[in-house]
Structures are given as C-alpha cells and as structure tokens.
Design an enzyme around this catalytic site. Structure first.
Site, short mmCIF file in Angstrom:
data_model
loop_
_atom_site.label_atom_id
_atom_site.label_comp_id
_atom_site.label_asym_id
_atom_site.label_seq_id
_atom_site.Cartn_x
_atom_site.Cartn_y
_atom_site.Cartn_z
N LEU A 233 7.50 -26.34 9.70
CA LEU A 233 8.69 -26.66 8.92
C LEU A 233 8.40 -26.32 7.46
O LEU A 233 7.32 -26.65 6.96
CB LEU A 233 9.06 -28.15 9.05
N ASP B 133 22.06 -38.38 -2.43
CA ASP B 133 22.85 -39.11 -3.41
C ASP B 133 23.05 -40.56 -2.96
O ASP B 133 23.17 -40.83 -1.77
CB ASP B 133 24.21 -38.42 -3.58
N HIS C 146 15.60 -46.01 -5.44
CA HIS C 146 14.83 -44.77 -5.40
C HIS C 146 13.63 -44.90 -4.46
O HIS C 146 13.29 -43.95 -3.74
CB HIS C 146 14.36 -44.40 -6.81
#
Length: 251
Positions: free
Chosen positions: A136, A25, A42
């Site tokens: 991962l 966020d 962004h």
C-alpha cells in the site's frame, strides 16, 4: 519532487478504486460536541487514521492519500499547530516501524522549506525506510496546497523555457502533470471528505479532474472501515466516462 515519470490518470482495477484520497475533516467539531479540547479531537483523529490505513489494505486499495496539514492551516492558533506537529512526530516515531513491517510505502507531498528540521528529518526517514514496500502506498499531503503545487510546476516549466531547454508550444496538460509533486502516483479514483463539508479546500485539484467525490456526515475521529466500505459502495454505483460516451463503472 520528481518530474521524470509520466502521470497515471486511469485506474487499473475494475472492481473498485485503486486510489482513494481523504480530506480528514471534523476533529474539532467532534471534540466540541463532547465538551473536549480540540487537541483530543486531533488525537482521536490519529487513531482513525490507523484504522483506515489497515482497512485500505484489507479492501484492496493500492494508494491512500490523506490531507494531514494544509498550507492554509498556518493561520490556526500557534498552540493548535504545535499540537498537530506533536501528533505527527509521535505518529511517525510510534507507527513507522509497523507501517514498514506491513509493507506500506510512505510518500510525502507538499512544501518542506520552512518546516522545522526534525519534522523534515522524520518525513525523509519515513520515505527512505519504506521506499521499497509495495502493499500500500500512503501519500501524506503535509504543508500542501494544490494551487501552490500547480504554480510551482508552472514555474519549473517557465524556467526551462527561459533557459532554452523547452519550447513553450510543447507544453500541454500531460507535460505540466509530470512536474507535480508525485507524477508517478495515479490520480485518485475516489475522494472522500468527512464531516459533511462539500468542497475540495485546495486539495488535489488538478488530480481530481475525473475523481468521484463522496461527502459523508461522519466526523473524522468516528470514521472506520465500515464508513470507508460505504463510500466505496457509493463509488461502485456510479458510472465513470472520463469525458467520453462509454461508461466505466466501479463494479
């Protein structure tokens, strides 16, 4: 969306979180504070994502889930949605090879119907190429909403009951959990939200039942390995009981 594997709910590491989920966020606020367009926020957020994926592997995290696009984000301006989708396209095209080389397995949760065909093709390519990697697991919540996920799981169970394949009395929490988007992924031990907001915003609400929540004031574009390490240190200081009396700690 598989429903064949029983959900894992407890971490299998005693020295830190096995699964970390992040609500990324603050891109827009980061940009506004610098007099920059939201699109730049962004873009810088994608750079932060690259840093955090590397850091997660270095810190021994086995599963990293990121909230990349909410099913509620469709209410944003069309130009911003276009920018976000453009960044997703570039991220997969530019970073998929390196993720694969580094042993990262990509999983995508969320609703794919209604997405543009090239987006679906890129998501499928990412999952198929990296499906056998083990270092991962990067879970990308894309066009995802937790209420939607739970409702769809309930609908699938209801159809099985209506078709006589299941007794309604046999449905419990574990049963429903097996019908969620990724039942083979363990529930998150730690959920981090950046930018100071203190809510889940329809993210992994079922899976977060016993997650530790850490809210940090840093906007996502500034989040890095040090911030991730600090959040993990906060997790390690907490006692985890999972509803019982015997404490389980992160350290």
């Amino acid at each position: 969306m598989s429903n064949a594997t029983a959900p894992a709910t407890k971490p299998d590491r005693a020295d830190g979180p096995s699964h970390v989920a992040i609500i990324m966020d603050g891109n827009g606020r980061w940009a506004a504070a610098r007099g920059l367009p939201r699109a730049e926020g962004h873009r810088r957020g994608v750079e932060a994502l690259r840093r955090v994926v590397r850091a997660a592997h270095e810190l021994g995290i086995r599963y990293l889930t990121i909230f990349s696009f909410s099913s509620e984000n469709w209410s944003r301006p069309a130009t911003e949605i276009g920018d976000l989708f453009g960044l997703l396209r570039r991220f997969i095209r530019n970073d998929l090879a390196s993720l694969h080389r580094d042993g990262v397995r990509v999983r995508v949760i969320g609703e794919r119907s209604g997405l543009e065909s090239d987006i679906c093709a890129l998501l499928n390519e990412a999952e198929e190429l990296t499906g056998n990697n083990t270092k991962l697991t990067l879970v990308v919540a894309f066009n995802y909403g937790s209420r939607q996920e739970i409702a769809q799981a309930a609908q699938r169970l209801a159809r099985e009951v209506a078709e006589g394949k299941r007794d309604a009395a046999s449905i419990d929490a574990d049963t429903l959990g097996r019908y969620l988007d990724a039942p083979d992924i363990p529930d998150p031990d730690l959920i981090i939200r950046t930018s100071g907001e203190q809510r889940l915003s329809n993210f992994l609400m079922w899976q977060a039942a016993y997650s530790e929540l850490v809210f940090v004031p840093v906007h996502w574009p500034d989040f890095d390995k040090a911030a991730l390490s600090d959040a993990i240190a906060e997790y390690a200081r907490r006692e985890r009981r999972f509803g019982g009396l015997a404490a389980k700690t992160g350290s």
